[in-house]
Motif scaffolding. Structure first.
Motif, short mmCIF file in Angstrom:
data_model
loop_
_atom_site.label_atom_id
_atom_site.label_comp_id
_atom_site.label_asym_id
_atom_site.label_seq_id
_atom_site.Cartn_x
_atom_site.Cartn_y
_atom_site.Cartn_z
N THR A 164 105.24 -50.80 -2.91
CA THR A 164 103.83 -50.39 -2.79
C THR A 164 103.59 -49.14 -3.60
O THR A 164 104.45 -48.27 -3.70
N GLU A 165 102.38 -49.10 -4.14
CA GLU A 165 102.02 -47.87 -4.84
C GLU A 165 101.10 -47.10 -3.93
O GLU A 165 100.09 -47.61 -3.45
N ARG A 166 101.43 -45.89 -3.69
CA ARG A 166 100.56 -45.10 -2.83
C ARG A 166 100.06 -43.89 -3.58
O ARG A 166 100.85 -43.18 -4.21
N TYR A 167 98.76 -43.72 -3.53
CA TYR A 167 98.18 -42.58 -4.24
C TYR A 167 97.67 -41.57 -3.25
O TYR A 167 97.20 -41.90 -2.17
N THR A 168 97.68 -40.32 -3.64
CA THR A 168 96.89 -39.34 -2.90
C THR A 168 95.46 -39.52 -3.37
O THR A 168 95.19 -40.29 -4.27
N VAL A 169 94.54 -38.80 -2.77
CA VAL A 169 93.14 -38.92 -3.18
C VAL A 169 92.99 -38.57 -4.66
O VAL A 169 92.36 -39.28 -5.43
N LEU A 170 93.59 -37.46 -5.04
CA LEU A 170 93.48 -37.06 -6.44
C LEU A 170 94.14 -38.09 -7.34
O LEU A 170 93.64 -38.41 -8.43
N GLY A 171 95.27 -38.60 -6.87
CA GLY A 171 95.97 -39.60 -7.66
C GLY A 171 95.10 -40.84 -7.86
O GLY A 171 95.02 -41.41 -8.94
N TRP A 172 94.41 -41.26 -6.79
CA TRP A 172 93.53 -42.43 -6.88
C TRP A 172 92.41 -42.16 -7.87
O TRP A 172 92.08 -42.98 -8.72
N LEU A 173 91.82 -40.97 -7.78
CA LEU A 173 90.74 -40.61 -8.69
C LEU A 173 91.23 -40.66 -10.13
O LEU A 173 90.57 -41.21 -11.01
N TYR A 174 92.42 -40.12 -10.32
CA TYR A 174 92.93 -40.09 -11.69
C TYR A 174 93.14 -41.51 -12.22
O TYR A 174 92.66 -41.86 -13.29
N HIS A 175 93.85 -42.31 -11.43
CA HIS A 175 94.21 -43.64 -11.92
C HIS A 175 93.01 -44.54 -12.15
O HIS A 175 92.98 -45.35 -13.07
N ASN A 176 92.01 -44.42 -11.28
CA ASN A 176 90.89 -45.35 -11.38
C ASN A 176 89.75 -44.85 -12.23
O ASN A 176 88.96 -45.62 -12.74
N LEU A 177 89.62 -43.54 -12.37
CA LEU A 177 88.44 -43.04 -13.05
C LEU A 177 88.73 -42.28 -14.34
O LEU A 177 87.92 -42.27 -15.25
N PHE A 178 89.89 -41.61 -14.38
CA PHE A 178 90.06 -40.69 -15.50
C PHE A 178 91.26 -40.99 -16.38
O PHE A 178 91.69 -40.16 -17.15
N LYS A 179 91.75 -42.21 -16.26
CA LYS A 179 92.97 -42.48 -17.02
C LYS A 179 92.62 -42.79 -18.46
O LYS A 179 91.97 -43.79 -18.76
N GLY A 180 93.01 -41.96 -19.37
CA GLY A 180 92.68 -42.21 -20.77
C GLY A 180 91.31 -41.67 -21.11
O GLY A 180 90.43 -41.57 -20.27
N TRP A 181 91.10 -41.40 -22.36
CA TRP A 181 89.85 -40.74 -22.75
C TRP A 181 88.66 -41.69 -22.61
O TRP A 181 87.56 -41.29 -22.26
N PHE A 182 88.89 -42.98 -22.83
CA PHE A 182 87.77 -43.93 -22.77
C PHE A 182 87.23 -44.04 -21.34
O PHE A 182 86.03 -44.00 -21.09
#
Lengths: 249, 405
Positions: free
Chosen positions: B17-35
């Motif tokens: 399982t991949e578990r994210y913290t809140v910040l981790g979730w934000l990063y992976h889903n919203l801010f990953k990569g410049w696009f």
């Protein structure tokens, strides 16, 4: 070869012809079946074997010739059709169970609605049939939860619930995985031994050898050869029969 | 040379399982990569640009007073205020019947008890309701719970009593609303021309749906009939109705329905004329949806039924229709939701449903310029009911296992 039609024959088919549009699917097919006899019909695909048994219970309509089931002629008269259908049960290649009903509901639906049997009585009879086919514990499951072999056994039980005199099998094991074929054939064998009149369209030669009283070979809409299993598998006469057997065995 | 083959049985392990913290979730889903970051920022910008003036309007500029001032009008049209207690009576009986029917059918269909019971409770939070209304809402939940407890005691083999309860309720409700005594009596008649607002919209939608459904099923079966007369009539009906807009049917019903009756027959109620048009309209679409479902039933089902000796009626009732209808629940509910909103068209033929009342409210000189507030409120009401229907449909589908084998 001429069929001898005895008055005690339970199924008499005389010169049955059927066309699908221009295509002549059944050509002067004549066969008689005695009560408690097990007849296995073999042949290449497109030979008309499924069409033939589907004509017997009017799932297909034959255009000429006579079909007489237990003394009742199969005509356009709806009452005759209903009477014949009440005496014949059919088991299909694709099982055709009712997916929205449980196993026990599948089995009891027709007795309750058609024969007006009370629900408790119908369920008791259904449980007996499920025991007979070997899966009483599956009574409250839905068909989608069962394996192919179990589904086909439920289908057999469902047909038996209407207490037919004749059982028609249209390639009952052709859609099954190999490891499940035996369980269904065992049920059919037990059924034959209990004295049911059966017409079985199948490719299972082992079953034909062991259980059949007669084997019928059909090709291109006509019956080519009829004989006992022994005659058939050791001593077939016709060239085409021998060719077919050499391809299968 | 023989090689050893491992015969140890590998144990089944749970998947990683991949578990994210809140910040981790934000990063992976919203801010990953410049696009993705760019898209996120643009979307946020868009949301702010749209929401800011909207929020400002909602909180500051809008004159929300128009809603409480005209609330009764919106809810029930011109139904006389001194008879409003009958509307509450109807709602109380509804709560009892709904609770009862639930209790009876709770094993077969389990639409979330909590969700529906929550509605009156949530409504109690509406700020401008007075204490009396709040008590009535609470009473609805209490009565519903009572009905539920009674319903639970009905044994499953008598579960048909649920249908009778609903039918009886429909009948009683109409009598209560219509009234039957003279002016001074306990139940003075209230002509249907006075019924309006949400009351009228709901009545038109509910009866429209309830009547058009069996008619649609019959049409679908008729279209498949082997008898050419029935088939042709069904096709003609369906294609004609589907070829005209509902508004034209409403106009036709208002003007022409009376002509079909013998001279001297009583004038048909205008609400009934509108209901007839709505029902006939919806039936044609229902027929096509059901036909789609019927076509999805494999031939083998019919063959098995025939081989067992079931006649055509039994085959339809027990085997084909249950499967076909189950398959088209999403489509049918979508159509019914559309129908509920289509009832707003009766505003154009002189009936004061929810939308018609909204126009009356905004025409009031005291409340000039409040169109936006009123229409937003109406829209919220439509949305709430549509969402409830949609939610109920999803629950029914899940319960019936639609989409699974």
């Amino acid at each position: 070869m001429a069929e001898q039609f005895g008055t005690q024959d339970i199924i008499i088919c005389k010169d049955v012809n059927k066309w699908y549009g221009e295509f002549h699917a059944l050509r002067d097919v004549s066969l008689s079946v005695k009560p408690q006899e097990v007849v296995v019909v073999i042949g290449p695909s497109g030979s008309g074997k499924s069409t033939f048994i589907r004509c017997i219970n009017r799932l297909e309509e034959h255009q000429s010739g006579d079909i007489i089931v237990d003394g009742v002629p199969l005509t356009h008269d709806v009452r005759n059709i209903e009477q014949i259908r009440s005496e014949t049960g059919m088991v299909f290649q694709q099982f055709n169970l009712f997916p929205h009903l449980t196993v026990i509901e599948n089995i009891t639906l027709a007795p309750i609605q058609v024969r007006k049997v009370k629900k408790a009585e119908a369920e008791a009879a259904a449980m007996e049939l499920l025991e007979r086919v070997g899966i009483p514990e599956q009574a409250d499951k839905y068909p989608g939860q069962l394996s192919g072999g179990q589904q086909q056994r439920v289908a057999i039980a469902r047909s038996l619930a209407m207490k037919p005199k004749i059982m028609l099998f249209d390639e009952p094991t052709s859609a099954l995985d190999p490891e499940m074929i035996k369980e269904v054939l065992d049920v059919m064998k037990e059924l034959a031994e209990s004295g049911m009149t059966m017409i079985v369209v199948t490719h299972e030669m082992g079953f034909a050898k062991e259980v059949a009283d007669r084997v019928v070979f059909m090709e291109a809409g006509s019956i080519v050869e009829v004989g006992t299993p022994q005659h058939f598998f050791e001593n077939a006469q016709h060239e085409r029969t021998k060719l077919f057997l050499s391809q299968i065995l | 040379m023989t090689s050893a083959v491992s015969v140890t049985h590998k144990e089944a392990l749970p998947p990683p399982t991949e578990r994210y913290t809140v910040l981790g979730w934000l990063y992976h889903n919203l801010f990953k990569g410049w696009f993705n970051t760019l898209l996120t920022l643009l979307s946020l910008g868009l949301i702010v640009v749209v929401l800011r003036p909207l929020t400002h309007w909602v909180l500051n500029t809008a004159r929300w007073g128009v809603i409480p001032a005209n609330f009764n009008l919106i809810m029930r049209g011109q139904y006389p205020a001194d008879q409003a207690w009958r509307l509450w009576l109807v709602l109380f009986l509804l709560a009892v019947v709904v609770g009862f029917v639930w209790g009876v059918w709770s094993k077969q269909v389990q639409i979330a008890l909590v969700a529906i019971a929550a509605v009156p409770l949530l409504l109690m939070l509406v700020p401008f309701f007075d204490g009396g209304i709040r008590i009535n809402l609470l009473l609805m939940d209490v009565l519903g719970a009572g009905g539920y407890l009674i319903g639970r005691r009905v044994p499953p083999r008598h579960s048909r009593v649920g249908i009778f309860a609903l039918l009886a309720y429909a009948f009683v409700m109409l009598i209560i609303l219509r009234g039957f005594t003279g002016e001074g009596g306990a139940w003075p008649s209230v002509p249907t021309t006075l019924w309006g607002g949400l009351l009228l919209s709901l009545l038109l939608a509910v009866f429209g749906i309830v009547f058009s459904f069996p008619l649609g099923v019959l049409l679908a079966l008729g279209r498949q009939s082997k008898l050419p007369g029935i088939r042709i009539l069904s096709v003609l009906y369906i294609e004609f109705i589907r070829g005209v807009p509902l508004i034209s049917l409403l106009f036709m019903a208002q003007v022409m329905l009376q002509l079909f009756l013998p001279a001297g027959a009583p004038t048909i109620d205008r609400v009934l004329r509108a209901l007839a048009a709505i029902t006939l309209f919806s039936a044609a679409y229902t027929a096509e949806n059901v036909r789609g479902g019927l076509q999805s039933i494999p031939n083998g089902q019919y063959e098995a039924a025939n081989a067992l000796g079931l006649n055509a009626f039994q085959t339809m009732t027990y085997i084909v229709l249950p499967q076909a209808l189950r398959a088209v629940i999403p489509v049918l509910v979508g159509q019914f939701i559309g129908l509920f909103k289509d009832t707003s068209l009766v505003a154009l033929v002189g009936l004061f449903d929810l939308l018609g009342i909204a126009r009356v409210v905004t025409a009031n000189p005291n409340w000039l310029g409040t169109q936006q507030e009123v229409y937003v409120f109406i829209a919220i009401i439509y949305w709430v009911f549509s969402y409830m229907m949609s939610y109920a449909s999803r629950r029914v589908e899940a319960q019936l296992g639609v989409g699974l084998q």
